[in-house]
Design a protein around this motif. Structure first.
Motif, PDB file in Angstrom:
ATOM      1  N   CYS A   6       0.198  -1.760   7.528  1.00 33.72           N
ATOM      2  CA  CYS A   6       0.914  -0.518   7.189  1.00 33.72           C
ATOM      3  C   CYS A   6       0.985  -0.300   5.677  1.00 33.72           C
ATOM      4  CB  CYS A   6       2.338  -0.530   7.762  1.00 33.72           C
ATOM      5  SG  CYS A   6       3.351  -1.886   7.199  1.00 33.72           S
ATOM      6  N   ILE A   7       1.253   0.961   5.315  1.00 31.03           N
ATOM      7  CA  ILE A   7       1.594   1.314   3.930  1.00 31.03           C
ATOM      8  C   ILE A   7       2.953   2.011   3.986  1.00 31.03           C
ATOM      9  CG2 ILE A   7       0.984   2.632   1.869  1.00 31.03           C
ATOM     10  CD1 ILE A   7      -1.917   2.551   2.744  1.00 31.03           C
ATOM     11  N   THR A  37       8.157   3.198  -5.024  1.00 31.72           N
ATOM     12  CA  THR A  37       7.469   1.914  -4.914  1.00 31.72           C
ATOM     13  C   THR A  37       6.633   1.963  -3.636  1.00 31.72           C
ATOM     14  OG1 THR A  37       9.191   0.737  -6.096  1.00 31.72           O
ATOM     15  CG2 THR A  37       7.831  -0.579  -4.600  1.00 31.72           C
ATOM     16  N   TYR A  38       5.388   1.515  -3.713  1.00 33.47           N
ATOM     17  CA  TYR A  38       4.479   1.526  -2.558  1.00 33.47           C
ATOM     18  C   TYR A  38       4.118   0.092  -2.183  1.00 33.47           C
ATOM     19  CZ  TYR A  38       3.819   6.494  -3.458  1.00 33.47           C
ATOM     20  OH  TYR A  38       4.029   7.848  -3.632  1.00 33.47           O
ATOM     21  N   SER A 133       0.668  -6.215  -1.010  1.00 32.54           N
ATOM     22  CA  SER A 133       0.509  -5.745  -2.392  1.00 32.54           C
ATOM     23  C   SER A 133       1.527  -4.653  -2.656  1.00 32.54           C
ATOM     24  CB  SER A 133      -0.893  -5.177  -2.616  1.00 32.54           C
ATOM     25  OG  SER A 133      -1.852  -6.145  -2.265  1.00 32.54           O
ATOM     26  N   VAL A 134       2.200  -4.748  -3.795  1.00 26.50           N
ATOM     27  CA  VAL A 134       3.251  -3.774  -4.129  1.00 26.50           C
ATOM     28  C   VAL A 134       2.947  -3.159  -5.487  1.00 26.50           C
ATOM     29  CG1 VAL A 134       5.734  -3.438  -4.499  1.00 26.50           C
ATOM     30  CG2 VAL A 134       4.950  -5.198  -2.899  1.00 26.50           C
ATOM     31  N   TRP A 135       3.092  -1.847  -5.543  1.00 24.66           N
ATOM     32  CA  TRP A 135       2.915  -1.159  -6.829  1.00 24.66           C
ATOM     33  C   TRP A 135       4.024  -0.134  -6.978  1.00 24.66           C
ATOM     34  CZ3 TRP A 135       1.210  -1.305 -11.491  1.00 24.66           C
ATOM     35  CH2 TRP A 135       1.126  -0.136 -12.250  1.00 24.66           C
ATOM     36  N   SER A 136       4.642  -0.093  -8.152  1.00 23.00           N
ATOM     37  CA  SER A 136       5.749   0.842  -8.337  1.00 23.00           C
ATOM     38  C   SER A 136       5.523   1.785  -9.507  1.00 23.00           C
ATOM     39  CB  SER A 136       7.052   0.070  -8.560  1.00 23.00           C
ATOM     40  OG  SER A 136       8.125   0.984  -8.590  1.00 23.00           O
ATOM     41  N   GLU A 393      -5.674   3.077  -5.051  1.00 19.44           N
ATOM     42  CA  GLU A 393      -6.662   2.305  -5.808  1.00 19.44           C
ATOM     43  C   GLU A 393      -6.033   0.990  -6.307  1.00 19.44           C
ATOM     44  OE1 GLU A 393      -9.011   0.847  -8.825  1.00 19.44           O
ATOM     45  OE2 GLU A 393      -7.449   2.161  -9.611  1.00 19.44           O
ATOM     46  N   VAL A 394      -4.793   1.082  -6.816  1.00 15.28           N
ATOM     47  CA  VAL A 394      -4.128  -0.147  -7.294  1.00 15.28           C
ATOM     48  C   VAL A 394      -3.857  -1.086  -6.119  1.00 15.28           C
ATOM     49  CG1 VAL A 394      -2.165  -1.104  -8.568  1.00 15.28           C
ATOM     50  CG2 VAL A 394      -2.933   1.192  -9.072  1.00 15.28           C
ATOM     51  N   LEU A 395      -3.388  -0.517  -5.014  1.00 17.77           N
ATOM     52  CA  LEU A 395      -3.051  -1.359  -3.862  1.00 17.77           C
ATOM     53  C   LEU A 395      -4.296  -2.011  -3.262  1.00 17.77           C
ATOM     54  CD1 LEU A 395      -0.397   0.865  -2.038  1.00 17.77           C
ATOM     55  CD2 LEU A 395       0.027  -1.210  -3.358  1.00 17.77           C
TER      56      LEU A 395
END
Ligand SMILES: Nc1ncnc2c1ncn2[C@@H]1O[C@H](COP(=O)(O)OP(=O)(O)O)[C@@H](O)[C@H]1O
Ligand SMILES: C[C@@](O)(CCOP(=O)(O)O)CC(=O)O
Ligand SMILES: [Mg+2]
Length: 398
Positions: A6-7, A37-38, A133-136, A393-395
């Motif tokens: 999931c995302i 935050t993703y 993976s987490v990107w905020s 792209e980051v994730l």
């Protein structure tokens, strides 16, 4: 074990009034922000649990077999959503190699991840291999609730991947929200994550991260404010790093040292929050007048003084207040203070040029400053199609 990929995403927040006092049972008013935050959770067959946290430059992995050893024989007792399992936190500290009382930000994020992973999957009796993976978009450790957005994402993703809660996505919807029952559960697990990161959180930040919108929060009671005027707010990040955990503990020390001095200040902050709520309600049910804005500005000034009294101010925040006041605008710190971010109220009649000049003045001080939109949606699940390309792209990089 077959897990569901999931995302998910959750918003940051700004506290209008009531930070710190809310930890001691007073009212806080908080709004969600359009910065999120993703988190992406992927199933793997590597027999490893991997976590990628580029915002804090942390990339780690563990063998699932090593993590299984943390399961006590009484594995069934792991995973009480209503209280933090201190023994499990202690075991995890030993496992990760961090001492009790550490302020190392990376360790807190790792402990919160492993704790929620172990507890949520404990019930199924099997630990899956996976990569998270987490990107905020939020600055971390700056008062905008990045720790809560992170914890909400962890809780939502683990609960969803384990099948504890169903996916809200459908053929028609690439972004969707869970129902009330699922959100309650996400919020409770996120609160445990916040407890690991903050020590003694009030729960307001994870409530905003879960439900979004504009909330009144007091001792776990969450009320959505549906009738509020459209407020325009500037956010300023002084970029002075600070730890919520340390600041919250500092206020407690002051309360213990000077109860008869500090308790009335917290009572007064409570009254500020209630008066602000009343004013916002009036503004929403009638046409907002300049007098309403005068009241909101006075409340901001009063609260900023109170926050200085309880020891969570900072010279950079004083500068923020002074610089904005020179342009006729009122500011206060938001979140834990001690640096980090502040909010500035813009009036409807505030001219575009004044806003631009104020932003420039603050940037000249070395701060980041931008106008924000408030009231964003709470926790959501997305199909990859619905996630901004740069975030995806980051994730996908890890
Ligand atoms: N995107 C992220 N990736 C990893 N950890 C995060 C992230 N966002 C927040 N955190 C965790 O939350 C901590 C910051 O929380 P805190 O001091 O409460 O500040 P705030 O919540 O105001 O940003 C970080 O040190 C880290 O442990
Ligand atoms: C100071 C406090 O009221 C808010 C902290 O927010 P932040 O972590 O600084 O974003 C603590 C809390 O409510 O748990
Ligand atoms: Mg926080």
């Amino acid at each position: 074990m077959q897990i569901k990929e999931c995302i998910v995403s959750a918003p940051g927040k700004a506290i209008l009034h009531g930070e710190h006092a809310v930890v001691h049972g007073k009212v806080a008013l908080a709004v969600s922000l359009n910065l999120r935050t993703y988190l992406r959770l992927q199933a793997t067959s590597t027999s490893k649990v991997c976590i990628n946290l580029p915002n804090i430059n942390t990339f780690l992995s563990w063998d699932v077999t090593a993590l299984k050893q943390l399961f006590p024989d009484s594995g069934a007792e792991l995973g009480n959503v209503n209280e933090l399992d201190a023994e499990l936190v202690r075991m995890l500290r030993d496992f990760v190699g961090v001492s009790n009382g550490t302020l190392d930000t990376r360790s807190m994020a790792i402990l919160a991840f492993l704790y929620i992973y172990l507890c949520v999957f404990a019930k199924s009796g099997e630990l899956p291999s996976l990569t998270v993976s987490v990107w905020s978009e939020l600055p971390t450790g700056a008062g905008l609730g990045s720790s809560a957005a992170y914890s909400v994402c962890l809780a939502a993703a683990m609960l969803s991947a384990s099948g504890t809660i169903p996916s809200p996505l459908s053929d028609q919807e690439n972004t969707a929200r869970w129902g009330e029952v699922e959100m309650e559960l996400i919020n409770k697990w996120a609160f445990q994550g916040e407890r690991i990161i903050h020590g003694n959180p009030s729960g307001v930040d994870n409530a905003v991260g879960t439900w979004g919108g504009i909330l009144r929060y007091r001792s776990g009671k969450i009320t959505a404010l549906s009738r509020v005027p459209m407020l325009r707010i500037l956010l300023t990040n002084t970029k002075v790093p600070r730890s919520t955990k340390v600041l919250v503990a500092g206020v407690k020390d002051k309360m213990n040292k000077f109860p008869s001095i500090i308790n009335p200040v917290l009572e007064s902050v409570d009254a500020v929050s209630c008066t602000c709520e009343q004013t916002l309600t009036e503004m929403a049910s009638d046409t907002p007048t300049p007098e309403h804005y005068n009241v909101l500005e006075e409340l901001i000034d009063i609260n900023q003084h109170h926050l200085n009294v309880i020891g969570v101010g900072h010279p950079t925040l004083d500068t923020l207040c002074r610089v904005t006041l020179a342009r006729g605008l009122h500011s206060k710190l938001t979140g834990a203070g001690g640096g980090g971010c502040g909010i500035t109220l813009l009036r409807p009649e505030t001219e575009c040029l004044v806003v631009q000049n104020t932003i420039q003045d603050l940037r000249d001080c070395g701060y980041d400053c931008w106008e924000t939109r408030i009231g964003a949606a709470g926790v959501q699940q997305h199909s990859p199609l619905a996630v901004k390309e740069e975030v995806l792209e980051v994730l996908a990089r890890y």
